[in-house]
Design an enzyme around this catalytic site. Structure first.
Site, PDB file in Angstrom:
ATOM      1  N   LYS A  55       1.007  -1.553   0.135  1.00 24.41           N
ATOM      2  CA  LYS A  55      -0.200   0.060  -0.153  1.00 24.41           C
ATOM      3  C   LYS A  55       1.401   1.047   0.235  1.00 24.41           C
ATOM      4  O   LYS A  55       0.256   2.732  -0.200  1.00 24.41           O
ATOM      5  CB  LYS A  55      -0.795  -0.064   1.080  1.00 24.41           C
ATOM      6  CG  LYS A  55      -2.167  -0.800   0.721  1.00 24.41           C
ATOM      7  CD  LYS A  55      -3.922  -0.882   1.555  1.00 24.41           C
ATOM      8  CE  LYS A  55      -4.529  -1.476   0.972  1.00 24.41           C
ATOM      9  NZ  LYS A  55      -3.985  -2.807   1.103  1.00 24.41           N
ATOM     10  N   SER A 308       1.012  -9.923  -0.193  1.00 26.70           N
ATOM     11  CA  SER A 308       0.596  -8.843  -0.298  1.00 26.70           C
ATOM     12  C   SER A 308       1.596  -7.716   0.901  1.00 26.70           C
ATOM     13  O   SER A 308       1.286  -6.849   0.977  1.00 26.70           O
ATOM     14  CB  SER A 308      -0.838  -8.546  -0.367  1.00 26.70           C
ATOM     15  OG  SER A 308      -1.554  -9.217   0.101  1.00 26.70           O
TER      16      SER A 308
HETATM   17  C1  PLP Z   1      -5.129  -3.969   1.001  1.00 27.71           C
HETATM   18  C2  PLP Z   1      -4.416  -5.087   1.045  1.00 27.71           C
HETATM   19  C3  PLP Z   1      -5.150  -5.568   0.020  1.00 27.71           C
HETATM   20  C4  PLP Z   1      -6.262  -5.668  -0.996  1.00 27.71           C
HETATM   21  O1  PLP Z   1      -5.966  -4.153  -1.199  1.00 27.71           O
HETATM   22  P1  PLP Z   1      -7.588  -3.669  -2.403  1.00 27.71           P
HETATM   23  O2  PLP Z   1      -6.725  -2.424  -3.180  1.00 27.71           O
HETATM   24  O3  PLP Z   1      -8.119  -3.016  -1.212  1.00 27.71           O
HETATM   25  O4  PLP Z   1      -8.358  -4.842  -3.066  1.00 27.71           O
HETATM   26  C5  PLP Z   1      -4.374  -7.217  -0.068  1.00 27.71           C
HETATM   27  N1  PLP Z   1      -3.390  -7.583   0.823  1.00 27.71           N
HETATM   28  C6  PLP Z   1      -3.056  -6.333   1.844  1.00 27.71           C
HETATM   29  C7  PLP Z   1      -2.407  -7.205   2.626  1.00 27.71           C
HETATM   30  C8  PLP Z   1      -3.272  -5.533   1.966  1.00 27.71           C
HETATM   31  O5  PLP Z   1      -2.895  -4.331   3.050  1.00 27.71           O
END
Ligand code: PLP
Length: 323
Positions: A55, A308
């Site tokens: 993010k 992520s």
């Molecule tokens: C925010 C997030 C997501 C999902 O992202 P979106 O853009 O809201 O779909 C996935 N994994 C992690 C670790 C996140 O912080």
């Protein structure tokens, strides 16, 4: 196909803008997972970003895109955690004031992380939508600039830079497994991959418990779902009933939606830890989890999944992987 406000050029411009502030993360082979899936599987390690999640890309691009007067007044956001941390971190790097509005469901460790990154925290309500209302009030009354967690062209373009890196490092990619909540990550990456080759399969993955995007796609319009606790807490929260970008774009770009049980997500976290030595939060393990559960067909394909984030409470992580 409707005209998207986020084109490839926007993603390349985002990449140039954020390059000094984000890590170009490695894409690593995952041999055990490849064997289990019968495909060539690689992991995009976004868990290695400074704040422990991708993010940072979208937040940094959004703040760098503001004009100097807006930066002077400061920024505000609402978040289930990682986005708030990213905004606080990015703002602090740039000397900008950041206020983060959170719901009371956000784990205490994430609240602390936001404070540690330099953000002012405000706890309101039991859902992301209520936190959003407080953020809107600060925009109206204090003139702060809203940095939304996903439904924003600059945020989407920032997350899309992952797609460019995937194409550079793995041009043979033909399937992308992407954790899906509000859809900023999915739309950013899938938009780039589909622009390169529309035959690249884009798979969105969420937990069964409280998947707002899946329910909305099913309904044909944004709907609210009850927020419940899940191992994939970063995938919780609504998509906004007035969603402007990510709902329609996800509907256009998604080839397959996969929903996972909690035990399947736990198995994904366990696998990534035991086989790859990775600490991942539930949201980050859903690609591995979907492959292990046999819920996505990838035979013979070149697959990348986005790991992520790594922001997980260590005690509950230990309990999850100990089974
Ligand atoms: C925010 C997030 C997501 C999902 O992202 P979106 O853009 O809201 O779909 C996935 N994994 C992690 C670790 C996140 O912080």
């Amino acid at each position: 196909m409707t005209e998207s406000p986020i084109g490839l050029r926007d993603v390349y411009r985002a990449r140039a803008r954020i390059a000094p502030f984000v890590r170009r993360t490695p894409l690593v082979r995952a041999d055990a997972l490849s064997k289990a899936a019968g495909a060539e599987v690689r992991l995009k390690l976004e868990c290695l970003q400074d704040i422990g999640a991708f993010k940072q890309r979208g937040a940094m691009n959004a703040i760098l895109s503001l004009d100097p007067e807006a930066r002077e007044r400061g920024v505000v956001t609402m978040s289930t955690g990682n986005h708030g941390r990213a905004v606080a971190w990015a703002a602090a790097r740039l000397g900008v004031r950041a206020v983060v509005c959170l719901s009371s469901l956000v784990p205490g460790r994430k609240v602390e992380a936001i404070r540690a990154a330099g953000g002012e925290v405000r706890v309101v309500g039991r859902g992301q939508d209520e936190a959003g209302e407080e953020a809107m009030r600060l925009v109206r009354e204090d003139g702060l600039a809203l940095i939304p967690p996903f439904d924003d062209p600059a945020v989407i373009a920032g997350q899309g830079t992952i797609g460019i890196e995937l194409l550079e490092d793995f041009p043979e990619i033909d399937t992308a497994l992407i954790p899906l909540s509000g859809g900023g990550l999915f739309v950013g990456i899938a938009g780039v991959l589909k622009a390169a080759d529309p035959s690249i399969r884009t798979v969105g993955i969420s937990m069964k418990r409280g998947a707002a995007m899946a329910a909305s796609l099913e309904a044909g319009h944004p709907v609210a779902v009850e927020e419940v606790e899940t191992l994939a807490d970063s995938l919780g929260g609504g998509i906004g009933l007035d969603n402007r970008h990510t709902f329609a774009r996800t509907a256009e770009l998604i080839d397959e939606m996969v929903l996972l049980e909690e035990e399947e997500i736990a198995a994904g976290m366990r696998h990534l830890h035991h086989e790859e030595g990775l600490v991942t939060e539930g949201a980050a393990a859903v690609g591995a989890a979907a492959l292990l559960a046999g819920k996505v067909r990838v035979e013979g394909r070149s697959v990348a999944t986005i790991v992520s984030g790594r922001n997980v409470d260590m005690d509950s992580f230990a309990a999850t992987i100990a089974v």
